[in-house]
Design an enzyme around this catalytic site. Sequence first.
Site, mmCIF file in Angstrom:
data_model
loop_
_atom_site.group_PDB
_atom_site.id
_atom_site.type_symbol
_atom_site.label_atom_id
_atom_site.label_comp_id
_atom_site.label_asym_id
_atom_site.label_seq_id
_atom_site.Cartn_x
_atom_site.Cartn_y
_atom_site.Cartn_z
ATOM 1 N N HIS A 220 0.876 -1.125 0.018
ATOM 2 C CA HIS A 220 0.044 0.141 0.119
ATOM 3 C C HIS A 220 0.913 1.244 -0.025
ATOM 4 C CE1 HIS A 220 -3.071 2.721 0.692
ATOM 5 N NE2 HIS A 220 -3.703 2.296 1.954
ATOM 6 N N HIS A 259 -1.618 -0.691 -11.738
ATOM 7 C CA HIS A 259 -2.649 -0.218 -10.599
ATOM 8 C C HIS A 259 -3.859 -1.096 -10.837
ATOM 9 C CE1 HIS A 259 -5.106 2.445 -8.311
ATOM 10 N NE2 HIS A 259 -3.654 2.874 -7.742
ATOM 11 N N ASP A 310 3.313 6.605 -7.365
ATOM 12 C CA ASP A 310 4.410 6.239 -6.791
ATOM 13 C C ASP A 310 5.795 6.191 -7.303
ATOM 14 O OD1 ASP A 310 3.388 5.759 -3.921
ATOM 15 O OD2 ASP A 310 2.647 3.988 -4.705
HETATM 16 N N1 COA Z 1 5.863 -4.757 -12.722
HETATM 17 C C1 COA Z 1 5.786 -6.062 -13.410
HETATM 18 N N2 COA Z 1 4.598 -6.538 -13.869
HETATM 19 C C2 COA Z 1 3.668 -6.168 -13.308
HETATM 20 C C3 COA Z 1 3.382 -5.010 -12.499
HETATM 21 C C4 COA Z 1 4.418 -4.311 -12.226
HETATM 22 N N3 COA Z 1 4.519 -3.177 -11.493
HETATM 23 N N4 COA Z 1 1.901 -4.717 -12.193
HETATM 24 C C5 COA Z 1 1.445 -5.805 -12.816
HETATM 25 N N5 COA Z 1 2.114 -6.375 -13.517
HETATM 26 C C6 COA Z 1 1.942 -7.616 -14.364
HETATM 27 C C7 COA Z 1 1.577 -8.809 -13.489
HETATM 28 O O1 COA Z 1 2.771 -9.800 -13.459
HETATM 29 C C8 COA Z 1 0.702 -9.636 -14.409
HETATM 30 O O2 COA Z 1 1.336 -10.381 -15.533
HETATM 31 P P1 COA Z 1 0.641 -11.747 -16.211
HETATM 32 O O3 COA Z 1 -0.540 -11.569 -16.629
HETATM 33 O O4 COA Z 1 1.970 -11.914 -17.101
HETATM 34 O O5 COA Z 1 1.000 -12.349 -14.947
HETATM 35 C C9 COA Z 1 -0.170 -8.611 -14.782
HETATM 36 O O6 COA Z 1 0.643 -7.315 -14.994
HETATM 37 C C10 COA Z 1 -1.431 -8.086 -14.033
HETATM 38 O O7 COA Z 1 -1.072 -8.246 -12.584
HETATM 39 P P2 COA Z 1 -2.066 -8.118 -11.546
HETATM 40 O O8 COA Z 1 -1.413 -8.356 -10.089
HETATM 41 O O9 COA Z 1 -3.278 -8.879 -11.618
HETATM 42 O O10 COA Z 1 -2.505 -6.751 -11.533
HETATM 43 P P3 COA Z 1 -3.189 -5.894 -10.419
HETATM 44 O O11 COA Z 1 -3.906 -4.806 -10.886
HETATM 45 O O12 COA Z 1 -3.908 -6.561 -9.286
HETATM 46 O O13 COA Z 1 -1.998 -4.968 -9.787
HETATM 47 C C11 COA Z 1 -0.718 -3.732 -8.530
HETATM 48 C C12 COA Z 1 -2.163 -3.856 -9.197
HETATM 49 C C13 COA Z 1 -0.535 -2.121 -8.205
HETATM 50 C C14 COA Z 1 -0.599 -4.584 -7.285
HETATM 51 C C15 COA Z 1 0.506 -4.063 -9.354
HETATM 52 O O14 COA Z 1 0.748 -3.177 -10.590
HETATM 53 C C16 COA Z 1 2.003 -3.776 -8.711
HETATM 54 O O15 COA Z 1 2.245 -4.681 -7.929
HETATM 55 N N6 COA Z 1 2.500 -2.669 -8.906
HETATM 56 C C17 COA Z 1 3.767 -2.519 -8.238
HETATM 57 C C18 COA Z 1 3.733 -1.806 -7.056
HETATM 58 C C19 COA Z 1 3.139 -0.462 -6.890
HETATM 59 O O16 COA Z 1 3.756 0.399 -7.752
HETATM 60 N N7 COA Z 1 2.168 -0.087 -5.806
HETATM 61 C C20 COA Z 1 1.615 1.061 -5.714
HETATM 62 C C21 COA Z 1 0.204 1.299 -6.319
HETATM 63 S S1 COA Z 1 -0.343 2.631 -6.237
#
Ligand code: COA
Length: 374
Positions: A220, A259, A310
Amino acid sequence: MPGEVQRGLEDVVALESRICFIDGREGRLLYRGYDIRDLAAHATFEEVAYLLWHGRLPTAAELGELKRQLEALRSVPDELVRELYELPMGANPMDVLRTAVSALAIYEPEQAGPGPSSIGGAQHLTAALPTILGAYHRRRMQLPDLVPRPGLSHAAYLVYALLNREPTELEARAVEVALILHADHDLNASTFAARVTASTLSDLYSAVTSAVGALKGPLHGGANERVVELLEEIGTPEKVEGAVRAKLARHERIMGFGHRVYKVEDPRATILREWSRRLGEAKGNLRYYRLLEKMVEVVHREKGLYPNLDLYSGSVYTLLGVPIDLFTPVFAASRVVGWTAHVLEEYDDLRLIRPVSRYVGPTDLVYAPVGERS
Ligand code: COA
């Protein structure tokens, strides 16, 4: 019988709110109906706080009054400052913040009653969080103790409290914009935690204590810390391509990208990118900006992902001289406005938040006395 399980409550509509609207497909974010781009371009943090708490922008007189109140509420009881000085100086600042918010409630029993009077607690917490962080951080860094400095805006006071110097006009506005962009984001995990606590008719300080605990988690509040650590590790723009590709090949996540809600670029990232550039230019240090731009290009080409807020916030704080472990506390010093606005909304239309789980454990076990168990 419970219906289908939505893991992580994804896409579950838990309640009605008038505070924040996100359109993840169009990349739009509104506070109380106002576009975040408009607010980041023109509003002060104090105006945004008033807007989130009261549902409308303040008149000049109301804004003046709020500024006076917030300035007057910056102090915390001496006993609390002494408690902060007693804490281990190696503590995680989010643990310190959670402890201090919880302790503050004990010194302010008159604010403890849930209901509309909690606006007093909302204002005090907002005004006092920079003081709490500054008192602790200055002590651990052996900087001079924090003393009041009248006449500063909330954003400028935050910088002064933490760094023992007043920001330039550009720095103060950069921080103010970052605070505005972080002030609310619908039912994110920490805001939901605050509303769950408030929905039991518990007090505002307990709700904010829950929220600080939820924000502390790296999924988060902590992503911007990891972004800056990665930038330091990579070092130069020429190394970005190889480093990012290697991480993706290992199926590692690149912090600051992707996101849950936004399917296009996070509008807050677009705004903060510009501030990262402006601040970098003013300081003659575009290193972070150039590294970030290269990262955006490579991650989008390789993975089709867009940056989130972020990605840029850490570079802004680093250029100001804010240490990495204060990034999440600074986030809290802004989000406290959103948390408390949601708590006030919860008190206004209270319904105990109590979902159910689908039980998947055994149902036919028979108790055996302890001596008979193997
Ligand atoms: N880096 C690399 N790959 C990423 C990624 C990232 N930051 N964010 C998503 N992906 C990829 C996942 O590995 C997945 O790939 P696949 O389909 O080949 O397995 C796909 O994108 C979907 O990921 P998923 O976790 O289902 O998406 P989500 O919408 O639930 O995830 C977050 C949202 C924010 C948790 C995720 O993008 C993330 O972990 N980001 C990095 C942390 C971050 O910046 N957090 C701040 C948020 S404001």
